[in-house]
Design an enzyme around this catalytic site. Structure first.
Site, PDB file in Angstrom:
ATOM      1  N   ASP A 147     133.883  82.639  22.676  1.00  0.00           N
ATOM      2  CA  ASP A 147     134.783  83.793  22.771  1.00  0.00           C
ATOM      3  C   ASP A 147     134.967  84.217  24.233  1.00  0.00           C
ATOM      4  O   ASP A 147     136.068  84.564  24.659  1.00  0.00           O
ATOM      5  CB  ASP A 147     134.236  84.976  21.971  1.00  0.00           C
ATOM      6  CG  ASP A 147     134.106  84.688  20.492  1.00  0.00           C
ATOM      7  OD1 ASP A 147     134.855  83.836  19.971  1.00  0.00           O
ATOM      8  OD2 ASP A 147     133.248  85.326  19.851  1.00  0.00           O
ATOM      9  N   ASP A 179     127.781  84.622  16.192  1.00  0.00           N
ATOM     10  CA  ASP A 179     127.949  85.559  17.311  1.00  0.00           C
ATOM     11  C   ASP A 179     126.581  86.140  17.647  1.00  0.00           C
ATOM     12  O   ASP A 179     125.753  86.357  16.760  1.00  0.00           O
ATOM     13  CB  ASP A 179     128.918  86.681  16.941  1.00  0.00           C
ATOM     14  CG  ASP A 179     130.361  86.213  16.878  1.00  0.00           C
ATOM     15  OD1 ASP A 179     130.714  85.261  17.596  1.00  0.00           O
ATOM     16  OD2 ASP A 179     131.138  86.810  16.125  1.00  0.00           O
TER      17      ASP A 179
END
Length: 166
Positions: A146, A128
């Site tokens: 995401d 991330d």
């Protein structure tokens, strides 16, 4: 009496464009993760705007770091869920290939799910790097995969609302 033969691979009913869209999402997701991993050390952050940072972190869990503190079993469970979701999405794409908005939603979710599955298989965690915040409150860091999943979910809801209205 002549009958019209239905061609199953017509562009209107083909899943190929949707699989290509999913592949593009996977490619952009993986290239962005490779770039960030090469540019940043783990935990390193760079301010981009007054509400957005680039940061390299690893998520061993699911959305919002759910299950990330577990001792590793979640990697296999989340990988299996991602693969099962991908198989089901491909099934839905085959059945509904002509429904554009629905298939856009499914293709975005498919690309995002597989982008994160690739991370779990290769690295054991999801990379991330997008950090959005207001003041001292930070949204959990996320990635392109995401984002595609969230946009796909929003399109799915929009498609359902349009369908209910009819």
């Amino acid at each position: 009496m002549a009958t019209k033969k239905r061609v199953s691979g017509t562009s209107q009913n083909s899943i190929l464009p949707w699989l290509c869209l999913a592949a593009i999402i996977i490619l952009i997701d993986q290239l962005s993760k490779i770039s960030i991993s090469r540019m940043f050390a783990y935990g390193e952050s760079m301010a981009v705007t007054s509400f957005f940072n680039l940061v390299l972190i690893y998520n061993k869990g699911a959305a919002f770091s759910f299950l990330s503190s577990q001792d590793g079993w979640q990697r296999h469970l989340l990988t299996a869920i991602g693969i099962a979701a991908a198989v089901f999405i491909i099934y839905l794409l085959r059945r509904h290939a002509g429904q554009r908005l629905f298939c856009w939603a499914l293709a975005l979710i498919l690309g995002g799910a597989l982008g994160n599955v690739i991370d779990r298989v290769i690295h054991g965690h999801v990379i991330d790097f997008l950090d959005v915040y207001v003041g001292r409150w930070h949204w959990p860091a996320f990635n392109i995969a995401d984002s595609a999943i969230c946009i796909g979910a929003a399109l799915f809801i929009l498609d359902e609302l349009r369908r209910v209205k009819k």
